[in-house]
Scaffold this motif. Structure first.
Motif, PDB file in Angstrom:
ATOM      1  N   LEU A 123       0.951  -1.312  -0.005  1.00 54.86           N
ATOM      2  CA  LEU A 123      -0.152   0.010  -0.001  1.00 54.86           C
ATOM      3  C   LEU A 123       0.900   1.094   0.089  1.00 54.86           C
ATOM      4  CD1 LEU A 123      -2.794  -0.981   2.516  1.00 54.86           C
ATOM      5  CD2 LEU A 123      -3.170  -0.391   0.146  1.00 54.86           C
ATOM      6  N   ALA A 124       2.046   1.255   0.952  1.00 56.04           N
ATOM      7  CA  ALA A 124       2.887   2.356   0.880  1.00 56.04           C
ATOM      8  C   ALA A 124       3.544   2.584  -0.650  1.00 56.04           C
ATOM      9  CB  ALA A 124       3.881   2.163   1.743  1.00 56.04           C
ATOM     10  N   ALA A 135      -2.101   1.761   4.975  1.00 56.20           N
ATOM     11  CA  ALA A 135      -1.024   1.204   5.205  1.00 56.20           C
ATOM     12  C   ALA A 135      -0.523   1.239   6.536  1.00 56.20           C
ATOM     13  CB  ALA A 135       0.131   2.180   4.275  1.00 56.20           C
ATOM     14  N   ARG A 136      -0.760   2.362   7.339  1.00 57.82           N
ATOM     15  CA  ARG A 136      -0.544   2.264   8.948  1.00 57.82           C
ATOM     16  C   ARG A 136      -1.357   1.207   9.460  1.00 57.82           C
ATOM     17  NH1 ARG A 136       2.749   6.606  10.365  1.00 57.82           N
ATOM     18  NH2 ARG A 136       2.987   8.305   8.836  1.00 57.82           N
ATOM     19  N   LEU A 156       7.915  -1.932   8.315  1.00 57.68           N
ATOM     20  CA  LEU A 156       7.338  -0.616   8.732  1.00 57.68           C
ATOM     21  C   LEU A 156       8.444   0.266   8.666  1.00 57.68           C
ATOM     22  CD1 LEU A 156       5.184   1.447   9.676  1.00 57.68           C
ATOM     23  CD2 LEU A 156       5.790   0.641  12.172  1.00 57.68           C
ATOM     24  N   GLY A 157       9.527  -0.071   8.978  1.00 62.31           N
ATOM     25  CA  GLY A 157      10.849   0.914   9.055  1.00 62.31           C
ATOM     26  C   GLY A 157      11.224   1.297   7.547  1.00 62.31           C
ATOM     27  N   ILE A 158      11.088   0.518   6.535  1.00 66.06           N
ATOM     28  CA  ILE A 158      11.468   0.721   5.205  1.00 66.06           C
ATOM     29  C   ILE A 158      10.342   1.629   4.773  1.00 66.06           C
ATOM     30  CG2 ILE A 158      11.412  -0.060   2.943  1.00 66.06           C
ATOM     31  CD1 ILE A 158      12.770  -2.743   4.033  1.00 66.06           C
ATOM     32  N   SER A 159       9.040   1.500   5.033  1.00 71.99           N
ATOM     33  CA  SER A 159       8.088   2.363   4.482  1.00 71.99           C
ATOM     34  C   SER A 159       8.080   3.781   5.095  1.00 71.99           C
ATOM     35  CB  SER A 159       6.646   2.043   4.799  1.00 71.99           C
ATOM     36  OG  SER A 159       6.430   0.586   4.051  1.00 71.99           O
TER      37      SER A 159
END
Length: 215
Positions: A123-124, A135-136, A156-159
């Motif tokens: 989604l990101a 996305a969150r 999550l860190g990558i996004s």
């Protein structure tokens, strides 16, 4: 370009290269070059390096097999088939179809944190590397379903990094590292990315502030 812009551009590009399966040596060289302030030369002055995939518009994105194995190791293989179908859609340049495939996988297995993580990541990407509420929510669901799994906070860190939220990305990766077993084969990847983020943050903190011109 200011230090913050350079950090966001460099870290975001590095994370994108890794997510898209660029050779590890290329990503390492790029990070080192950015730390020396020579980003452009590092990207264009390495003729012997294999080409990295570049996305423009709806151009397809190929996912490296090594990344697929990493993803399976950190997220599990329960829905590797659905993720492979989403990868194929991305290779055709159809980000919308990739999202739909993962939404269907989540509907079929709503309690699988790995699929929720893959959906949040996709989604990101679909939303222009911005962490939309959808996305969150997907990442939050993954963490809620398995709060001890390192995969959800890692991706999550990558996004977050691609969205320019460097401090939040660092926090997510630190959490992922804390949850990673000492003998996990992917632990070194997380340590490496944390080190790069810390170097950039140190550069930003030590950079002189710009003085506005006198009127």
């Amino acid at each position: 370009m200011g230090w913050l812009a350079l950090a966001v551009l460099g870290l975001g590009a590095g994370a994108a290269l890794w997510w898209l399966g660029a050779p590890r040596m290329l990503s390492t060289l790029m990070a080192a070059a950015l730390l020396l302030g020579a980003t452009g030369y590092a990207l264009q002055g390495q003729p012997m390096q294999p080409a990295a995939p570049v996305a423009t518009g709806d151009q397809g994105l190929q996912v490296d097999p090594g990344l697929i194995d990493f993803r399976a190791a950190i997220l599990g293989e329960r829905h590797r088939a659905a993720m492979s179908l989403a990868d194929a859609a991305m290779a055709r340049g159809d980000k919308g179809e990739a999202v739909r495939i993962l939404i269907d996988a989540v509907r079929r297995s709503p309690n699988d944190p790995g699929t929720w993580t893959a959906l949040g990541t996709m989604l990101a990407v679909h939303d222009g590397q911005q962490l939309s509420p959808a996305a969150r929510f997907a990442f939050a669901q993954a963490v809620r379903l398995d709060p001890k799994a390192p995969g959800p906070p890692f991706f999550l860190g990558i996004s977050l990094l691609n969205a320019g939220e460097i401090d939040q990305a660092r926090t997510a990766w630190a959490q992922a590292l804390a949850l990673t077993p000492a003998n996990a084969p992917y632990r070194g990847d997380i340590v490496e990315r944390l080190a790069v983020v810390d170097r950039f943050r140190a550069m930003m903190q030590g950079a002189p502030r710009q003085v506005p011109p006198a009127r």
